[in-house]
Design an enzyme around this catalytic site. Structure first.
Site, PDB file in Angstrom:
ATOM      1  N   GLY A  92     -36.573 -28.691 -88.544  1.00 46.58           N
ATOM      2  CA  GLY A  92     -37.719 -27.814 -88.321  1.00 46.58           C
ATOM      3  C   GLY A  92     -37.882 -27.534 -86.848  1.00 46.58           C
ATOM      4  O   GLY A  92     -37.321 -28.255 -86.003  1.00 46.58           O
ATOM      5  N   GLN A 140     -42.493 -25.614 -79.223  1.00 44.27           N
ATOM      6  CA  GLN A 140     -41.399 -26.396 -78.636  1.00 44.27           C
ATOM      7  C   GLN A 140     -40.467 -25.550 -77.764  1.00 44.27           C
ATOM      8  O   GLN A 140     -39.737 -26.094 -76.949  1.00 44.27           O
ATOM      9  CB  GLN A 140     -40.571 -27.070 -79.744  1.00 44.27           C
ATOM     10  CG  GLN A 140     -41.339 -28.158 -80.468  1.00 44.27           C
ATOM     11  CD  GLN A 140     -40.520 -28.728 -81.598  1.00 44.27           C
ATOM     12  OE1 GLN A 140     -40.469 -28.168 -82.683  1.00 44.27           O
ATOM     13  NE2 GLN A 140     -39.849 -29.846 -81.359  1.00 44.27           N
ATOM     14  N   CYS A 198     -38.263 -36.201 -83.491  1.00 44.47           N
ATOM     15  CA  CYS A 198     -38.688 -34.899 -82.983  1.00 44.47           C
ATOM     16  C   CYS A 198     -37.705 -34.441 -81.913  1.00 44.47           C
ATOM     17  O   CYS A 198     -37.318 -35.235 -81.048  1.00 44.47           O
ATOM     18  CB  CYS A 198     -40.095 -35.006 -82.397  1.00 44.47           C
ATOM     19  SG  CYS A 198     -40.722 -33.446 -81.743  1.00 44.47           S
ATOM     20  N   LEU A 199     -37.330 -33.184 -81.974  1.00 49.55           N
ATOM     21  CA  LEU A 199     -36.388 -32.639 -80.993  1.00 49.55           C
ATOM     22  C   LEU A 199     -36.976 -32.661 -79.582  1.00 49.55           C
ATOM     23  O   LEU A 199     -36.224 -32.628 -78.608  1.00 49.55           O
ATOM     24  CB  LEU A 199     -35.991 -31.206 -81.380  1.00 49.55           C
ATOM     25  CG  LEU A 199     -35.212 -31.084 -82.693  1.00 49.55           C
ATOM     26  CD1 LEU A 199     -35.030 -29.618 -83.075  1.00 49.55           C
ATOM     27  CD2 LEU A 199     -33.852 -31.779 -82.588  1.00 49.55           C
ATOM     28  N   HIS A 205     -45.579 -31.886 -89.649  1.00 54.29           N
ATOM     29  CA  HIS A 205     -45.103 -32.198 -88.286  1.00 54.29           C
ATOM     30  C   HIS A 205     -45.083 -30.918 -87.436  1.00 54.29           C
ATOM     31  O   HIS A 205     -45.546 -30.915 -86.298  1.00 54.29           O
ATOM     32  CB  HIS A 205     -43.714 -32.840 -88.407  1.00 54.29           C
ATOM     33  CG  HIS A 205     -42.995 -33.099 -87.125  1.00 54.29           C
ATOM     34  ND1 HIS A 205     -42.669 -34.378 -86.694  1.00 54.29           N
ATOM     35  CD2 HIS A 205     -42.501 -32.262 -86.178  1.00 54.29           C
ATOM     36  CE1 HIS A 205     -42.030 -34.289 -85.538  1.00 54.29           C
ATOM     37  NE2 HIS A 205     -41.905 -33.021 -85.206  1.00 54.29           N
ATOM     38  N   GLU A 206     -44.552 -29.830 -88.019  1.00 49.62           N
ATOM     39  CA  GLU A 206     -44.470 -28.559 -87.264  1.00 49.62           C
ATOM     40  C   GLU A 206     -45.856 -27.976 -87.022  1.00 49.62           C
ATOM     41  O   GLU A 206     -46.121 -27.432 -85.943  1.00 49.62           O
ATOM     42  CB  GLU A 206     -43.620 -27.531 -88.017  1.00 49.62           C
ATOM     43  CG  GLU A 206     -42.201 -27.947 -88.363  1.00 49.62           C
ATOM     44  CD  GLU A 206     -41.450 -28.594 -87.237  1.00 49.62           C
ATOM     45  OE1 GLU A 206     -41.759 -28.338 -86.062  1.00 49.62           O
ATOM     46  OE2 GLU A 206     -40.541 -29.392 -87.531  1.00 49.62           O
ATOM     47  N   HIS A 242     -47.450 -29.461 -84.058  1.00 46.93           N
ATOM     48  CA  HIS A 242     -46.979 -28.872 -82.787  1.00 46.93           C
ATOM     49  C   HIS A 242     -47.819 -27.643 -82.428  1.00 46.93           C
ATOM     50  O   HIS A 242     -48.125 -27.419 -81.250  1.00 46.93           O
ATOM     51  CB  HIS A 242     -45.511 -28.447 -82.896  1.00 46.93           C
ATOM     52  CG  HIS A 242     -44.514 -29.548 -82.686  1.00 46.93           C
ATOM     53  ND1 HIS A 242     -44.455 -30.313 -81.547  1.00 46.93           N
ATOM     54  CD2 HIS A 242     -43.488 -29.993 -83.477  1.00 46.93           C
ATOM     55  CE1 HIS A 242     -43.448 -31.185 -81.635  1.00 46.93           C
ATOM     56  NE2 HIS A 242     -42.846 -31.013 -82.805  1.00 46.93           N
TER      57      HIS A 242
HETATM   58  O1  GNR Z   1     -35.314 -32.554 -86.944  1.00 45.73           O
HETATM   59  C1  GNR Z   1     -36.379 -33.115 -87.226  1.00 45.73           C
HETATM   60  N1  GNR Z   1     -36.376 -34.133 -88.117  1.00 45.73           N
HETATM   61  C2  GNR Z   1     -37.531 -34.695 -88.626  1.00 45.73           C
HETATM   62  C3  GNR Z   1     -37.396 -35.896 -89.318  1.00 45.73           C
HETATM   63  C4  GNR Z   1     -38.498 -36.500 -89.862  1.00 45.73           C
HETATM   64  C5  GNR Z   1     -39.732 -35.919 -89.723  1.00 45.73           C
HETATM   65  C6  GNR Z   1     -39.882 -34.752 -89.025  1.00 45.73           C
HETATM   66  C7  GNR Z   1     -38.787 -34.134 -88.481  1.00 45.73           C
HETATM   67  S1  GNR Z   1     -38.974 -32.629 -87.641  1.00 45.73           S
HETATM   68  C8  GNR Z   1     -37.617 -32.718 -86.532  1.00 45.73           C
HETATM   69  C9  GNR Z   1     -37.479 -31.422 -85.754  1.00 45.73           C
HETATM   70  C10 GNR Z   1     -38.684 -31.228 -84.875  1.00 45.73           C
HETATM   71  O2  GNR Z   1     -38.906 -31.852 -83.880  1.00 45.73           O
HETATM   72  N2  GNR Z   1     -39.562 -30.363 -85.276  1.00 45.73           N
HETATM   73  O3  GNR Z   1     -40.682 -30.165 -84.588  1.00 45.73           O
HETATM   74 NI    NI Z   2     -41.083 -32.022 -83.538  1.00 44.73          NI
END
Ligand code: GNR
Ligand code: NI
Length: 167
Positions: free
Chosen positions: A46, A51, A91-92, A133-134, A137
């Site tokens: 995601g 980001q 998270c990236l 999660h997104e 952000h």
């Molecule tokens: O790549 C991602 N893997 C992930 C794994 C578990 C819970 C949430 C995520 S989202 C993350 C990519 C990201 O940072 N999205 O904002």
């Molecule tokens: Ni993230």
């Protein structure tokens, strides 16, 4: 297409609150394509516009094993949620850090697609985790903020040190 630079925690721009997209147009679709390319290249499941330092309510998600099931959510809103479940998140924007977060188990999301058409989706499992999660952000929240202050301080110190070492 282009691969965009992903902001790294602790960067204060990750805490900006995104604005709603007033009109889904060609520039929105171009951003969505670039966000998708950036997510696949990372690789991640995601990515939120926040980001890549664009403060508009846009997220892209692909939780498929085949990386060919892109889902685009513009102006997403959670209209229902139920249950709770723990999931180890990454998270990236916080590379190399994996911590368990508790979120709703199921969510119903309403959003616009890349054509500007409204749709509603029921999600559970990794998809539900990822959407929540997104969407965090988009309101300037990074998953580490669910952790204890001690853990957050340690993570910030670790990532700042790593940033210094790679400069
Ligand atoms: O790549 C991602 N893997 C992930 C794994 C578990 C819970 C949430 C995520 S989202 C993350 C990519 C990201 O940072 N999205 O904002
Ligand atoms: Ni993230």
């Amino acid at each position: 297409m282009a691969i965009l630079k992903i902001l790294q925690y602790p960067d204060e721009r990750l805490h900006k609150v995104a604005k709603s997209v007033a009109r889904v147009d060609e520039s929105t679709r171009k951003l969505v394509r670039n966000m998708a390319e950036t997510m696949y290249a990372a690789p991640g499941v995601g990515l939120a516009a926040t980001q890549v330092d664009v403060h508009e309510r846009i997220i892209v998600v692909d939780v498929s094993d085949t990386h060919d099931q892109l889902q685009v959510f513009i102006n997403p809103e959670i209209i229902a949620s139920s249950g709770s479940s723990d999931y180890e998140e990454g998270c990236l924007s916080v590379p190399g850090i994996y911590e368990t977060v508790c979120r709703a188990e199921k969510v119903t999301v309403r959003a616009l697609n890349e054509k500007g058409e409204p749709f509603t989706l029921d999600a559970e499992g990794l998809l539900a985790v990822c959407i929540q999660h997104e969407m965090d952000h988009l309101v300037g929240k990074v998953f580490v903020e669910y952790l204890s202050q001690l853990k957050q301080t340690r993570i910030r110190a670790k990532l700042k040190k790593r940033l210094r070492e790679t400069m």
